[in-house]
Design an enzyme around this catalytic site. Structure first.
Site, mmCIF file in Angstrom:
data_model
loop_
_atom_site.group_PDB
_atom_site.id
_atom_site.type_symbol
_atom_site.label_atom_id
_atom_site.label_comp_id
_atom_site.label_asym_id
_atom_site.label_seq_id
_atom_site.Cartn_x
_atom_site.Cartn_y
_atom_site.Cartn_z
ATOM 1 N N ASP A 64 0.828 -1.196 -0.144
ATOM 2 C CA ASP A 64 -0.069 0.120 -0.002
ATOM 3 C C ASP A 64 0.900 1.212 -0.018
ATOM 4 O O ASP A 64 2.193 1.222 0.024
ATOM 5 C CB ASP A 64 -0.848 0.146 1.037
ATOM 6 C CG ASP A 64 -0.296 0.079 2.409
ATOM 7 O OD1 ASP A 64 -0.659 -1.260 3.170
ATOM 8 O OD2 ASP A 64 0.573 0.721 2.923
ATOM 9 N N ASP A 66 1.092 5.403 1.397
ATOM 10 C CA ASP A 66 0.659 6.161 2.434
ATOM 11 C C ASP A 66 1.186 7.545 2.216
ATOM 12 O O ASP A 66 2.203 7.917 1.502
ATOM 13 C CB ASP A 66 1.123 6.014 3.852
ATOM 14 C CG ASP A 66 0.374 4.630 4.413
ATOM 15 O OD1 ASP A 66 -0.645 4.200 3.779
ATOM 16 O OD2 ASP A 66 0.942 3.853 5.317
ATOM 17 N N ASP A 142 9.500 5.392 14.092
ATOM 18 C CA ASP A 142 10.261 4.202 14.833
ATOM 19 C C ASP A 142 11.632 4.243 14.432
ATOM 20 O O ASP A 142 12.672 4.324 15.203
ATOM 21 C CB ASP A 142 9.522 2.986 15.111
ATOM 22 C CG ASP A 142 8.836 2.551 14.047
ATOM 23 O OD1 ASP A 142 9.191 3.054 12.519
ATOM 24 O OD2 ASP A 142 8.052 1.575 13.915
#
Length: 517
Positions: A64, A66, A142
């Protein structure tokens, strides 16, 4: 719902670039590019972000795409009529396109800890909704390999965190101090394992030390998030490597004590058998088949004994009346699952493969509730599973209780495991009809798990071929007609307009929409 961006004329490429793009334009998702350019025309900053940039730079195909933007969630919604806002911990926008595709749009944020002059003793992030700049957004993420932006007009990677260098060295490396980042959100330990296994990367030494140091803190996170991350480890096509890394950092003992205990008690041979089953699972995922959550859980828990302290091979042959009860239980629970699914297309009985249409969990479920904001003083129960080698149904029951695993999925996983002795021929019974058995809605999932067992042990290939032949020879048209009559008229009309594709195993097809990375 309107699909205005889907009808939009293909955006013209930007003015001539000074150098070739770092990622070829044809590898970018055209709908994601449309979203970025529309936001820019509306006066906002917008980039492709995160896992899609990482995977493209590694030569992989992202599942996907984003987008990150300076637009606030309500501004994104105003810009796209074909969108809606989601999320509890922080608000996101989903922009919808034909075929069920979703482009997820998030607003630039910064770490809430950046607002504090002195860091607290407890660094666990309890809220994450402070808007920031693009650079602040990159630094709050992260790992460096997930903090990359891609400017589609200039054709360049925007790197505020050194992610390109770590990709070149094939490293998973935290942004900032590994010790602090793991304390902020211990689920990052599982995410590091997933990225290392999926992308074929090494974990940077200091990051690995911090993972081992804080692995016992994973149960502090919301159990539904932990469970969803465990399922992602199994469904990403590298579950074998994930299990090996879970054992290396000590996370298997923390997350799944019964599985860890069983594998330790039964030595290298049993562990190797389990890894071979995961190898077979990975082969099917890489071929485009995403197993249902029931299949994933059954595969994970398959090594456990059917009763506490009792290995499968040592179980005595049950008397005929117990076999009758098992068959009746399989039939009755399967009927209950089917009846409970009426009117719910996402969980309807799918006779041709038990495909799962929707996602079960959301990894954006709020991890904890700050005491000051909590309606009651009660905090979520921590992730907690029994110690010692216990029966799979005990583990599943605890997942239902503490991790909000839907009871329907737990029951299906239990039935799938209970059906394995019937499939293997270890248990035989009078008046047993194979033809009736294969027509139960759990059968494709049970057969999928049995096939993984055959691949792992090398035993039962003849039985597998027989069951596959019986299943392939069934005529399900009458059962499908009955199922159609039981469903509401609206559901029937939508299903007739888009008939289900025939598939062979218990799983769900890949879709352009999430699972999220």
């Amino acid at each position: 719902m309107p699909h205005d961006t889907a009808h939009e004329v293909k955006a013209a490429p930007p003015a001539e670039r000074k150098s070739p793009p770092e990622i070829a334009d044809e590898r970018l998702d055209p709908d994601a590019v449309k979203v970025v350019r529309r936001l820019r025309r509306a006066g906002f900053t917008a980039y492709l972000v995160g896992g899609c940039v990482r995977d493209l730079l590694l030569g992989m195909q992202p599942k996907d795409f984003d987008v990150a933007t300076s637009a606030h969630p309500n501004q994104v919604k105003e810009t796209f009529r074909n969108s809606r806002l989601i999320g509890r911990r922080f608000r996101l926008a989903h922009v919808y396109f034909r075929g069920g595709k979703i482009i997820e749009v998030s607003t630039f944020r910064k770490s809430p800890l950046d607002e504090l002059a002195d860091l607290p003793q407890d660094l666990l992030i309890r809220h994450d909704n402070v808007f920031g700049s693009a650079e602040e957004d990159a630094r709050r993420r992260d790992f460096t390999i997930n903090g990359l932006f891609y400017d589609v007009d200039e054709g360049r990677v925007v790197d505020h965190v050194g992610g390109k260098a770590d990709l070149a060295q094939r490293l998973v490396h935290t942004i900032g101090n590994p010790d602090v980042r793991m304390r902020e959100d211990p689920v990052r330990i599982l995410r590091a394992i997933r990225f290392a296994a999926k992308c074929g990367l090494r974990i940077e030494p200091e990051t690995l030390v911090a993972m081992k140091k804080h692995v016992a803190e994973i149960p502090r996170c919301a159990p539904p998030r932990v469970l969803e991350e465990v399922l992602k480890l199994l469904r990403n096509g590298a579950s074998r490597r994930c299990l090996e890394l879970l054992r290396d950092v000590g996370a298997l003992r923390v997350l799944l004590p019964p599985v860890a205990d069983h594998l330790e008690r039964h030595g290298a041979e049993e562990a190797a058998r389990h890894l071979r089953a995961l190898d077979a699972l990975d082969a099917h995922v890489r071929a485009g088949e995403i197993p249902s959550d029931a299949v994933l859980l059954a595969t994970l828990l398959a090594p456990l004994p059917p009763a506490a302290g009792e290995a499968v091979a040592e179980a005595p042959e049950p008397p005929p009346d117990e076999l009758d009860e098992l068959d009746e239980e399989l039939s009755e629970l399967s009927r209950e699952l089917d009846e409970a699914a009426d009117g719910d297309p996402a969980h309807a009985p799918l006779l041709e493969g038990a495909l799962r249409i929707g996602e079960t969990h959301d990894d954006r479920i709020e991890p904890t509730v700050p005491q000051a904001l909590s309606v009651s003083a009660a905090q979520p129960e921590p992730w907690s599973l029994p110690q010692g080698a216990v029966a799979p149904e005990v583990v599943l029951a605890e997942m239902v209780r503490t991790a909000r695993l839907p009871r329907r999925i737990a029951e299906r996983a239990r039935l799938v495991l209970a059906a394995q002795p019937l499939l293997s021929g270890e248990r035989k019974k009078r008046r047993f009809s194979p033809q009736a058995f294969v027509r139960q809605s759990i059968f494709p999932e049970a057969l999928a798990v049995f096939e993984l067992s055959v691949a792992a042990t090398g035993r039962g290939a003849d039985q597998l071929q027989k069951w596959q032949a019986i299943f392939a020879g069934q005529d399900f048209s009458q059962l499908e007609a009955e199922s159609d009559r039981r469903r509401p008229a609206a559901s029937r009309s939508s299903s007739s307009a888009a008939p289900r594709r025939r598939r062979r195993r218990g799983g769900r097809p890949r879709r352009p929409s999430k699972p999220r990375s």
